[in-house]
Design an enzyme around this catalytic site. Structure first.
Site, PDB file in Angstrom:
ATOM      1  N   ASN A  83       0.850  -1.204   0.000  1.00 38.53           N
ATOM      2  CA  ASN A  83       0.000   0.000   0.000  1.00 38.53           C
ATOM      3  C   ASN A  83       0.883   1.250   0.000  1.00 38.53           C
ATOM      4  O   ASN A  83       2.108   1.148  -0.036  1.00 38.53           O
ATOM      5  CB  ASN A  83      -0.958  -0.021   1.201  1.00 38.53           C
TER       6      ASN A  83
ATOM      7  N   ASP B 196      -4.107  -6.143   5.067  1.00 44.24           N
ATOM      8  CA  ASP B 196      -5.144  -6.953   5.707  1.00 44.24           C
ATOM      9  C   ASP B 196      -5.150  -8.384   5.180  1.00 44.24           C
ATOM     10  O   ASP B 196      -5.545  -9.299   5.883  1.00 44.24           O
ATOM     11  CB  ASP B 196      -6.521  -6.320   5.474  1.00 44.24           C
TER      12      ASP B 196
ATOM     13  N   LYS C 276       8.079 -17.739 -10.775  1.00 41.28           N
ATOM     14  CA  LYS C 276       7.346 -16.621 -11.374  1.00 41.28           C
ATOM     15  C   LYS C 276       6.107 -17.145 -12.122  1.00 41.28           C
ATOM     16  O   LYS C 276       6.218 -18.069 -12.921  1.00 41.28           O
ATOM     17  CB  LYS C 276       8.280 -15.881 -12.352  1.00 41.28           C
TER      18      LYS C 276
ATOM     19  N   PRO D  11      -2.897 -11.782  10.258  1.00 39.56           N
ATOM     20  CA  PRO D  11      -3.181 -11.585  11.685  1.00 39.56           C
ATOM     21  C   PRO D  11      -3.270 -10.091  11.975  1.00 39.56           C
ATOM     22  O   PRO D  11      -2.593  -9.282  11.327  1.00 39.56           O
ATOM     23  CB  PRO D  11      -1.959 -12.206  12.374  1.00 39.56           C
ATOM     24  N   ASP D  12      -4.117  -9.718  12.933  1.00 42.77           N
ATOM     25  CA  ASP D  12      -4.213  -8.316  13.330  1.00 42.77           C
ATOM     26  C   ASP D  12      -3.232  -8.094  14.490  1.00 42.77           C
ATOM     27  O   ASP D  12      -3.454  -8.557  15.613  1.00 42.77           O
ATOM     28  CB  ASP D  12      -5.650  -7.974  13.736  1.00 42.77           C
TER      29      ASP D  12
ATOM     30  N   PHE E 188      -3.939   3.292  14.963  1.00 46.88           N
ATOM     31  CA  PHE E 188      -4.199   4.348  13.988  1.00 46.88           C
ATOM     32  C   PHE E 188      -5.355   3.906  13.104  1.00 46.88           C
ATOM     33  O   PHE E 188      -5.534   2.706  12.877  1.00 46.88           O
ATOM     34  CB  PHE E 188      -2.957   4.611  13.116  1.00 46.88           C
TER      35      PHE E 188
HETATM   36  O1  C5P Z   1      -8.548  -2.442  10.957  1.00 50.53           O
HETATM   37  P1  C5P Z   1      -7.581  -1.426  10.416  1.00 50.53           P
HETATM   38  O2  C5P Z   1      -6.565  -2.009   9.499  1.00 50.53           O
HETATM   39  O3  C5P Z   1      -8.222  -0.224   9.825  1.00 50.53           O
HETATM   40  O4  C5P Z   1      -6.853  -0.898  11.730  1.00 50.53           O
HETATM   41  C1  C5P Z   1      -5.777  -0.026  11.680  1.00 50.53           C
HETATM   42  C2  C5P Z   1      -4.911  -0.217  12.884  1.00 50.53           C
HETATM   43  O5  C5P Z   1      -4.687  -1.599  13.122  1.00 50.53           O
HETATM   44  C3  C5P Z   1      -3.549   0.376  12.715  1.00 50.53           C
HETATM   45  O6  C5P Z   1      -3.113   0.811  13.987  1.00 50.53           O
HETATM   46  C4  C5P Z   1      -2.716  -0.779  12.194  1.00 50.53           C
HETATM   47  O7  C5P Z   1      -1.341  -0.634  12.527  1.00 50.53           O
HETATM   48  C5  C5P Z   1      -3.330  -1.946  12.923  1.00 50.53           C
HETATM   49  N1  C5P Z   1      -3.330  -3.223  12.183  1.00 50.53           N
HETATM   50  C6  C5P Z   1      -2.525  -4.256  12.592  1.00 50.53           C
HETATM   51  N2  C5P Z   1      -2.548  -5.461  11.938  1.00 50.53           N
HETATM   52  C7  C5P Z   1      -3.361  -5.644  10.893  1.00 50.53           C
HETATM   53  C8  C5P Z   1      -4.179  -4.591  10.444  1.00 50.53           C
HETATM   54  C9  C5P Z   1      -4.129  -3.401  11.108  1.00 50.53           C
HETATM   55  O8  C5P Z   1      -1.771  -4.088  13.557  1.00 50.53           O
HETATM   56  N3  C5P Z   1      -3.352  -6.804  10.272  1.00 50.53           N
END
Ligand code: C5P
Length: 401
Positions: free
Chosen positions: A210, A279, A289, A305-306, A323
Site C-alpha cells: 500500500n 489486511d 514466477k 493476523p491483526d 491508527f
Molecule cells: O482495521 P484497520 O486495518 O483499519 O486498523 C488499523 C490499525 O490496526 C492500525 O493501527 C494498524 O497498525 C493496525 N493493524 C494491525 N494489523 C493488521 C491490520 C491493522 O496491527 N493486520
C-alpha cells in the site's frame, strides 16, 4: 526540572566574531541541565579558545574529522548519534552555504549530514552578507528542509554597520531552545512502534502493498526518543532513513511484523501500531514466477493476523494505541475500532485529503479514548507525533495510578 535537563546539545561554532560569546552560551546551556559537547571549525578557533570551551563544557572540544584519537573515543558518527539537538551558533554565511549544499568537508558540516537530531542555526554576519541573494536563497533552502533558525538580531555590528546580522544573545538562544525542546516525560518507558507498509508476496518477483511512507511512524519514533523513551521500531519496507532508536527491526510481511513485535512485547510499556499492515496476503506464495497464460488471473487471499488486536488482547499487555486511516466516516470507524480491538487510544486521519496522510509531510489527527477525544490540528508529522505522545503519556500515567 529545567527545560534542557538531560538533553544532549551538540554546539557547533563557526568562524564569526560572535564566537567570542560561546563560552557564555555553553555555561547557560549547562545551567539549564544540558550536556554540552562542542565542535569548532578551523576559523572559529581564531575567535574563541577551544581550551576555554573545554573548561566550561567539561568535555574535549572536537575540531577535526581525521583525528584518530577522537575516532577511538567519540568519533563523528557517535557524536552525531549522541546529539539530541545540534545548534550551530554563530552560523556564518559560508557555513550556511555549505549546509544548503550538503558539503561535508570538515567535522561540523559532516555532523550536520550524519545526525538525525534536529538542527538549529543562529546566523551571524554583516548585514550586507545577510541580504545577499545567495544567502537569502540558501536560508530558504534550509527553512524548507526544516532547519530551525534563531535570529539574527538587529543592531550595531562588529564591523560598525547597523542592521540585521547580530547573533542572538546567549540568554535568548537558551530560552528559544527551551521552547522547541520537549521534556523527557517518557524517560524509563519502553515503547514499541510499528511503521510503514507490509509487503505480501505473490511470487518471487511480485507482491502487493500500500501507499504508506512510514513518515508518521518514524516521526513517532524520533519524538519518543527526544522525550527520553527506549524505542523499538518495527518497520516495513520504506524509502526514508530511520531515526536513531534503541532497536530497529526491518521486516517485510505482516507475519514477520507480528512475530517481531511479539518477541519482546512483555517488556513493553506502550505499543503504537502505526503500520499500514496489509489486511490480506495471497493464499499461496508461489515459489516460481507466475507465467502469463490465460487472459484472466485469479488470486485468492487470506486474512493476515491483526497485530494491534493481538497486542491489545494480551493479559497485562502494554498501553495500546492504534491508527485509523480512513477515507470516509472517519470518527465512526475510529470509535468502532477502539472498541472492537480493545485499544486504549486511537488516532484517526482522513487519508482522502490530499494535503495530509499518506506520503505527505503533514497530518491532522482526531484522537479518541474511552471517555473523550481531541482534535490535533494540521501540523508537520514530528509536531503531531510529539503532541500525540504527550497525550499518550498523560493517559498512560492515569492508567498506572
Ligand atoms: O482495521 P484497520 O486495518 O483499519 O486498523 C488499523 C490499525 O490496526 C492500525 O493501527 C494498524 O497498525 C493496525 N493493524 C494491525 N494489523 C493488521 C491490520 C491493522 O496491527 N493486520
Amino acid at each position: 526540572m529545567t527545560s534542557l535537563q538531560n538533553f544532549n546539545v551538540l554546539l557547533g561554532i563557526t568562524g564569526g566574531i560572535a564566537a567570542y560569546k560561546t563560552p557564555d552560551l555553553v555555561r547557560k546551556l549547562k545551567a539549564q541541565g544540558a550536556n554540552v559537547r562542542v565542535v569548532v571549525t578551523e576559523s572559529a578557533k581564531s575567535f574563541v579558545s577551544p581550551l576555554a570551551l573545554q573548561a566550561v563544557s567539561g568535555n574535549t572540544v572536537s575540531d577535526n574529522i581525521l583525528d584518530p584519537a577522537a575516532e577511538a573515543a567519540m568519533g563523528h558518527i557517535e557524536l552525531a548519534r549522541w546529539a539530541d539537538i545540534l545548534l550551530v551558533a554563530p552560523a556564518t554565511a559560508n557555513f550556511i552555504a555549505k549546509l544548503a549544499n550538503g558539503l561535508a568537508d570538515d567535522l561540523l558540516s559532516t555532523l550536520c549530514l550524519a545526525t538525525n537530531a534536529p538542527i538549529y542555526i543562529a546566523p551571524a554576519m554583516n548585514q550586507q552578507m545577510w541580504f545577499a541573494s545567495a544567502t537569502v536563497e540558501n536560508m530558504q533552502i534550509l527553512e524548507t528542509r526544516g532547519i530551525g533558525i534563531f535570529g539574527p538580531d538587529q543592531g550595531e555590528q562588529a564591523c560598525g554597520e547597523v542592521g540585521p546580522g547580530r547573533m542572538m544573545e546567549p540568554e535568548q538562544l537558551v530560552s528559544e531552545l527551551g521552547k522547541v525542546i520537549t521534556h523527557p516525560i517518557l524517560k524509563g518507558k519502553r515503547i514499541t512502534i510499528t511503521a510503514g507498509p507490509t509487503r505480501e508476496h505473490i511470487d518471487p518477483v511480485r507482491y502487493i502493498t500500500n501507499h504508506s511512507s512510514g513518515k508518521m511512524g518514524y516521526a513517532l519514533a524520533r519524538a519518543a526518543k527526544l522525550m527520553g523513551a527506549e524505542v523499538t521500531l518495527v518497520s516495513g519496507p520504506v524509502n526514508i532513513t530511520a531515526p536513531n532508536v534503541d532497536k530497529l527491526h526491518k521486516v517485510v510481511t505482516a507475519e514477520d511484523m507480528l512475530n517481531t513485535v511479539m518477541k519482546d512485547i512483555k517488556d513493553c510499556d506502550i505499543f503504537i501500531g502505526c503500520a499500514a499492515v496489509a489486511d490480506y496476503r495471497p493464499t499461496e506464495s508461489v515459489d516460481h514466477k507466475i507465467k502469463k497464460s490465460n487472459i484472466e488471473l485469479t488470486l485468492t487471499f487470506v486474512r493476515n493476523p491483526d497485530i494491534l488486536a493481538s497486542v491489545a488482547a494480551l493479559k497485562d499487555g502494554p498501553f495500546t494505541v492504534g491508527f485509523a486511516a480512513e477515507t470516509q466516516n472517519v470518527s465512526e470507524y475510529a470509535k468502532d475500532k477502539l472498541q472492537r480491538k480493545k485499544l486504549d487510544m486511537i488516532a484517526a486521519n482522513d487519508v482522502s485529503q490530499r494535503d495530509i496522510g499518506f506520503n505527505s509531510d503533514d497530518n491532522r489527527l482526531h484522537v479518541f479514548w474511552k471517555s473523550g477525544d481531541i482534535q490535533l490540528d494540521k501540523a508537520d508529522k514530528l509536531t503531531l507525533a510529539t503532541q500525540l505522545l504527550q497525550l499518550i503519556s498523560e493517559h498512560f500515567n492515569d492508567a498506572q495510578n
